[in-house]
Design an enzyme around this catalytic site. Structure first.
Site, mmCIF file in Angstrom:
data_model
loop_
_atom_site.group_PDB
_atom_site.id
_atom_site.type_symbol
_atom_site.label_atom_id
_atom_site.label_comp_id
_atom_site.label_asym_id
_atom_site.label_seq_id
_atom_site.Cartn_x
_atom_site.Cartn_y
_atom_site.Cartn_z
ATOM 1 N N LYS A 1 0.844 -1.200 0.000
ATOM 2 C CA LYS A 1 0.000 0.000 0.000
ATOM 3 C C LYS A 1 0.884 1.257 0.000
ATOM 4 C CE LYS A 1 -0.216 -0.397 4.964
ATOM 5 N NZ LYS A 1 -0.795 0.182 6.142
ATOM 6 N N TYR B 1 15.953 30.207 6.018
ATOM 7 C CA TYR B 1 14.784 30.864 6.613
ATOM 8 C C TYR B 1 14.916 30.936 8.130
ATOM 9 C CZ TYR B 1 12.194 30.500 2.213
ATOM 10 O OH TYR B 1 11.784 30.625 0.921
HETATM 11 C C1 PLP Z 1 -3.125 -4.890 8.393
HETATM 12 C C2 PLP Z 1 -1.672 -4.693 8.125
HETATM 13 N N1 PLP Z 1 -0.883 -5.759 8.017
HETATM 14 C C3 PLP Z 1 0.446 -5.637 7.767
HETATM 15 C C4 PLP Z 1 1.039 -4.386 7.644
HETATM 16 C C5 PLP Z 1 2.520 -4.289 7.384
HETATM 17 O O1 PLP Z 1 3.162 -3.716 8.483
HETATM 18 P P1 PLP Z 1 4.737 -3.489 8.499
HETATM 19 O O2 PLP Z 1 5.032 -2.500 7.435
HETATM 20 O O3 PLP Z 1 4.998 -2.952 9.860
HETATM 21 O O4 PLP Z 1 5.364 -4.806 8.233
HETATM 22 C C6 PLP Z 1 0.243 -3.254 7.768
HETATM 23 C C7 PLP Z 1 0.865 -1.936 7.668
HETATM 24 O O5 PLP Z 1 0.525 -0.987 8.286
HETATM 25 C C8 PLP Z 1 -1.152 -3.416 8.009
HETATM 26 O O6 PLP Z 1 -1.936 -2.345 8.138
#
Ligand code: PLP
Length: 356
Positions: free
Chosen positions: A34, A253
């Site tokens: 994601k 700045y």
């Molecule tokens: C439901 C879920 N699973 C897995 C992950 C992966 O987490 P990480 O990047 O800490 O491995 C996330 C990330 O936020 C998540 O929301």
């Protein structure tokens, strides 16, 4: 080269997937890509990680972009569907849905018999973000099992504190999840990167790594090194100007940095307009021509100033590395009071991308 560049190393992504596999050889891998694969480019990352069994994204538009790019792997919507229209789109594109509350469950019940969804029933074992409460679990499970649109139910929870040295919360979450799910012959998933790294007992049927696939560890740079993770992104730019500043003069700045000696200041082409946080403090580390130096003064929209007095070889055109190989993002993040996750996924479309 005078523009900011994110160099993404596909071999490093594959190598890090190999580290996950070595840690959890019995588990299937749901690779979390994601937020544009934590800033690495979602489609390119998916193509590099086709060795994973499934991909996880937060939202429907991310999943649609993967399908439009020809990715045929299973894709899990980690927040599930928000509307009946989204359920229909998920059905049309064969997405798997997380179901975390009764509204989502009802949408599936109303969807009828035409679908055969794989769904992930999410239990809230203590994080209090998404998921059915333990006392709702039985009802949610039996309704999903009876739902005509559902072909298979899997069970998941999310760990809130697995990166902390205090394991009481993780213990409680594990106990709760195992009490609810152990008697059932259904596939289960618990581990994010922190769980995968620090808690072997979370490596069940499916693991869900995100950050570690990109070569960083939620437990810090020592942990990443010990695991042999390789940073997949190197964020770099170059010096576009070099100037002399007299002792006592200020830079940038609000004059937030004052020279304690006659100094050489390099101006590098990157700023908060590219995703490099304005919150970065004086002295935040960068590499200039391979040597460590510190930023001086406020981050501007397109530029930062760097004290290069002790990097005599630095000149206009010298490479500046913000993080990546030789400068782990986990080391940089605390200088903006943040975490590696945020630095990586802030890198925006203004930054050129080169896959190697
Ligand atoms: C439901 C879920 N699973 C897995 C992950 C992966 O987490 P990480 O990047 O800490 O491995 C996330 C990330 O936020 C998540 O929301």
């Amino acid at each position: 080269m005078s523009f900011p560049l994110a160099t993404i190393d596909a071999a490093a992504l594959r190598h890090n997937l190999g580290v996950v596999r070595r840690l959890a050889p019995q588990s299937r891998v749901l690779a979390v890509i994601k937020a544009d694969a934590y800033g690495h480019g979602m489609v390119g990352t998916a193509k590099a990680l086709l060795g994973a069994q499934a991909f996880g994204v937060a939202r429907l538009n991310e999943a649609l972009a993967l399908r439009a790019a020809g990715i045929t792997h299973p894709i899990v919507l980690l927040e599930g569907a928000a509307t009946a229209h989204q359920v229909a789109q998920a059905h049309a594109h064969h997405f798997e849905l997380v179901v975390h509350d009764f509204e989502q469950l009802e949408m599936l019940e109303q969807f009828g018999q035409i679908a055969s969804f794989a769904v992930w029933l999410k239990v809230d074992t203590g994080m209090n973000r998404l998921g059915f409460r333990p006392e709702e679990f039985g009802t949610a499970l039996s309704r999903l099992a009876a739902c005509a649109a559902v072909r298979e139910v899997r069970l998941m929870t999310h760990l809130s504190n697995a990166d902390s040295s205090d394991s009481a919360m993780t213990e409680q979450q594990l106990r709760c999840f195992s009490m609810l799910t152990a008697p059932l012959d259904l596939q289960r998933s618990m581990a994010n990167s922190a769980g995968l790294i620090s808690r072997p007992d979370t490596r069940v049927d499916w693991v869900r790594p995100g950050l570690m696939l990109y070569g960083a560890s939620p437990l810090g740079e020592d942990s990443a090194r010990e695991l042999g993770l390789r940073p997949a992104m190197t964020l770099s730019t170059s010096l576009i100007a070099v100037r002399q500043v007299r002792s006592g003069e200020t830079v940038g700045y609000a004059g937030m940095w004052r020279a304690q000696r006659d100094s050489r200041i390099g101006i590098a082409a990157i700023g908060y307009g590219d995703g490099y946080p304005r919150a970065m403090r004086n002295g935040s580390p960068v590499l200039v021509a391979g040597r460590t130096a510190g930023i001086s003064g406020r981050v501007s929209m397109d530029m930062i100033a760097i004290d290069i007095t002790d990097v005599p070889g630095a000149s206009v055109g010298s490479e500046v590395v913000l993080w990546g190989l030789s400068l782990p993002v986990e080391r940089v993040a605390p200088f903006a009071d943040t975490i590696a996750y945020e630095l990586l996924c802030r890198v925006n479309e203004r930054v050129a991308v080169k896959w190697v």
